[in-house]
Scaffold this motif. Structure first.
Motif, PDB file in Angstrom:
ATOM      1  N   VAL A 110       0.862  -1.187   0.000  1.00  0.00           N
ATOM      2  CA  VAL A 110       0.000   0.000   0.000  1.00  0.00           C
ATOM      3  C   VAL A 110       0.893   1.229   0.000  1.00  0.00           C
ATOM      4  N   ASP A 111       0.364   2.326  -0.511  1.00  0.00           N
ATOM      5  CA  ASP A 111       1.119   3.573  -0.502  1.00  0.00           C
ATOM      6  C   ASP A 111       1.126   4.160   0.904  1.00  0.00           C
ATOM      7  N   ALA A 112       2.301   4.540   1.375  1.00  0.00           N
ATOM      8  CA  ALA A 112       2.456   5.169   2.687  1.00  0.00           C
ATOM      9  C   ALA A 112       3.279   6.440   2.524  1.00  0.00           C
ATOM     10  N   ASP A 113       3.406   7.190   3.614  1.00  0.00           N
ATOM     11  CA  ASP A 113       4.129   8.465   3.547  1.00  0.00           C
ATOM     12  C   ASP A 113       5.564   8.278   3.061  1.00  0.00           C
ATOM     13  N   GLY A 114       6.204   7.207   3.494  1.00  0.00           N
ATOM     14  CA  GLY A 114       7.587   6.985   3.102  1.00  0.00           C
ATOM     15  C   GLY A 114       7.746   6.185   1.826  1.00  0.00           C
TER      16      GLY A 114
END
Length: 255
Positions: free
Chosen positions: A13-17
């Motif tokens: 999943v896309d995360a901040d980092g």
């Protein structure tokens, strides 16, 4: 007979980092008539597995395969997966204002079967299923899940399951938020649906209480995005007594 075959499934999943890997190589076969329970601590990836199979756009499959009767599920759109026979009962069912339960269910049945069910038979079947689930008949004309309590939403999910008769049913924490009576009614609905259609069931849960009503053939312990241990129904009782720590420790050593 149908089979859902999962091999080497990795999902991010896309995360901040940047992308964060949630599933780290899942292998699982679910056949018609079987009930598989997936248990594990919060954040272990159980719901990610459910939503990845169903095709939620939030989750990106980076490796592996999912086949239903030899057909590539990952190449299908969300609605194609549903028409192929994959059903997801969500942990938090969404509201659909402006669409009545009866219209929603008949439209879904028409999409799956390729033709509309005969109205008289359909109404009879829907009323019977609603009565079995102890749902008031007036719910048929209410907007989908609008103003429903948590228990009413879960009963509506199982009403869909009974009427749509999928090949593989994925139940994501169907027991969450249910009192004892509602849990029994919902579980009996799952058992009826399985008995009538011989569907395969993938049941995701934290607790053993639902497994007293829906007897699993296999129990899989999910830790850190993969299956850490497998067994029969007795494994669920061990988890109730011992918890997940020793499986998490073992997964950490292997990782």
């Amino acid at each position: 007979m149908s089979t859902l075959q999962i091999r080497g499934l990795h999902v991010s999943v896309d995360a901040d980092g940047g992308p964060k890997e949630i599933l780290r190589g899942v292998d699982l076969d679910i056949h018609s008539g079987q009930t598989h329970a997936i248990m594990g601590p919060n954040g272990s990836g159980k719901s990610t597995l459910a939503y990845s199979i169903a095709g939620h756009p939030k989750y990106t499959v980076t490796a592996g395969s999912v086949l239903l009767d030899g057909e590539d599920v990952l190449a299908m759109s969300v609605d194609e997966r549903a028409r192929a026979g994959i059903f997801l009962a969500m942990q938090y069912p969404v509201e659909v204002p402006g669409v009545s339960v009866s219209n929603f269910l008949r439209t879904a049945k028409t999409a799956i079967d390729g033709q509309a069910p005969k109205l008289r038979t359909w109404v009879k079947d829907m009323k019977s299923a609603m009565a079995d689930l102890k749902m008031d008949a007036s719910f048929a004309e209410r907007d989908v899940n609008a103003g429903f309590s948590g228990g009413e939403k879960k009963r509506h999910e199982i009403l869909q399951l009974e009427l749509l008769r999928p090949k593989i049913a994925i139940l994501d924490e169907t027991d969450s938020g249910l009192d004892v009576d509602a849990l029994r009614v919902v579980s009996e609905g799952v058992n009826r649906a399985k008995e009538s259609s011989n569907m395969g069931v993938l049941l995701i849960t934290h607790y053993t209480r639902i497994l007293r009503y829906i007897r699993p053939d296999f129990v899989h312990v999910f830790v850190d995005g993969r299956i850490a241990h497998e067994g029969g129904p007795e494994l669920a009782e061990r988890l109730e007594d011992e918890g997940y720590d020793r499986f998490a420790d073992a997964a950490g050593r292997v990782g």
